[in-house]
Scaffold this active site. Structure first.
Site: not given
Ligand code: IGP
Length: 262
Positions: A51, A62
């Site tokens: 991703e 975020d």
């Molecule tokens: O950082 P984490 O807690 O591991 O979660 C994933 C996430 O950061 C990534 O998928 C993501 C970054 N920005 C987002 C905004 C919405 C959904 C998902 C995201």
């Protein structure tokens, strides 16, 4: 080796009895030239898909780690066009599916139709647009469909049953099950409610269900991944990369695989 698409990638993982592992990285963090390097490293480490975050000045979901990565990327002058150009240039070296995580605004500014074409051209397989509710997805879906780009939907803990079903059924590629209330970021306690939440989503879903938000340790990858089809890990990957802890990244990626769970 040819490029696999999302469905194929999940099938391969499933057949092996493994769980999917999808890392999140921010495009342009550390300079855009490092994007190809990161993708190559993660691909070699055995991730299912990657991703890629598009830096945006006004992110809504975020957490601090992702926001800081986004600010660094913006300071480097990273634009959506430059990211797509870069991806297009390395396209033949990339074999894992790429998913772009972007807010709607940069896509609109780019032009929905041109964006879809250029994303396809850059070797992108799917998109996550967290500020695009399914009711409004019609503005972009036809263009994505033309280019065979999957629009991955996010389900949250607070989605009421009926809406959850609608979101899950609309999701393409996989369903992104957000496992905490609030913003992204590593945190330590993951509770039992997750199991029933993930089971409810799985009940509605024909596509793989991946859990994300707050997953940061190999134990969590195994534990939460074991309750669905795999995990997305963002903040922790970004921090480990910054600290140069590449072996730990490798360990995290491998913790979703059955051979290490034995
Ligand atoms: O950082 P984490 O807690 O591991 O979660 C994933 C996430 O950061 C990534 O998928 C993501 C970054 N920005 C987002 C905004 C919405 C959904 C998902 C995201």
């Amino acid at each position: 080796m040819t490029k696999t698409d999302l469905n194929e990638a999940f099938q391969v993982v499933h057949k092996r009895g493994d769980k999917a592992f999808v890392p999140y990285i921010m495009a342009g963090d550390g300079g855009l030239h490092s994007l190809g390097e990161k993708i190559a490293f993660l691909e070699k480490a055995g991730v299912t898909a990657i991703e890629i975050g598009i830096p945006f000045s006004d992110p809504v979901a975020d957490g601090p780690t992702i926001q800081q990565a986004g600010s660094r990327a913006l300071k480097e002058g990273t634009s959506l066009r430059a990211i797509l150009d870069h991806l297009s240039g390395i396209r033949n070296q990339v074999h894992v599916p790429l998913i772009l995580m972007t807010y709607l605004n940069p896509v609109y500014k780019y032009g929905v139709e041109t964006f879809s074409k250029d994303a396809k051209e850059a070797g992108v397989s799917g998109l996550i647009i967290p500020d695009l509710p399914i009711e409004q997805a019609g503005v972009i879906k036809p263009y994505l469909k033309q280019e065979n780009l999957a629009l991955i939907q996010l389900v949250t803990l607070t989605s009421p049953a009926e809406r959850m079903q609608k979101i899950v059924e609309a999701s393409e590629g996989f369903v992104y099950a957000v496992t905490v209330n609030g913003i992204t970021g590593a945190r330590s306690n993951v509770s039992d409610y997750l199991e029933s939440y993930l089971n409810r989503i799985k009940k509605y879903s024909d596509t793989p269900v991946l859990a994300g938000f707050g997953i940061s340790t190999p134990e969590q990858v195994r534990d939460i991944g074991g309750k669905c089809d795999g995990v997305v890990v963002g903040s922790k990957i970004i921090s480990l990369w910054e600290e140069g802890k590449y072996e730990e990244i490798q360990e995290l990626v491998e913790s979703g695989k059955s051979k290490t769970a034995l």
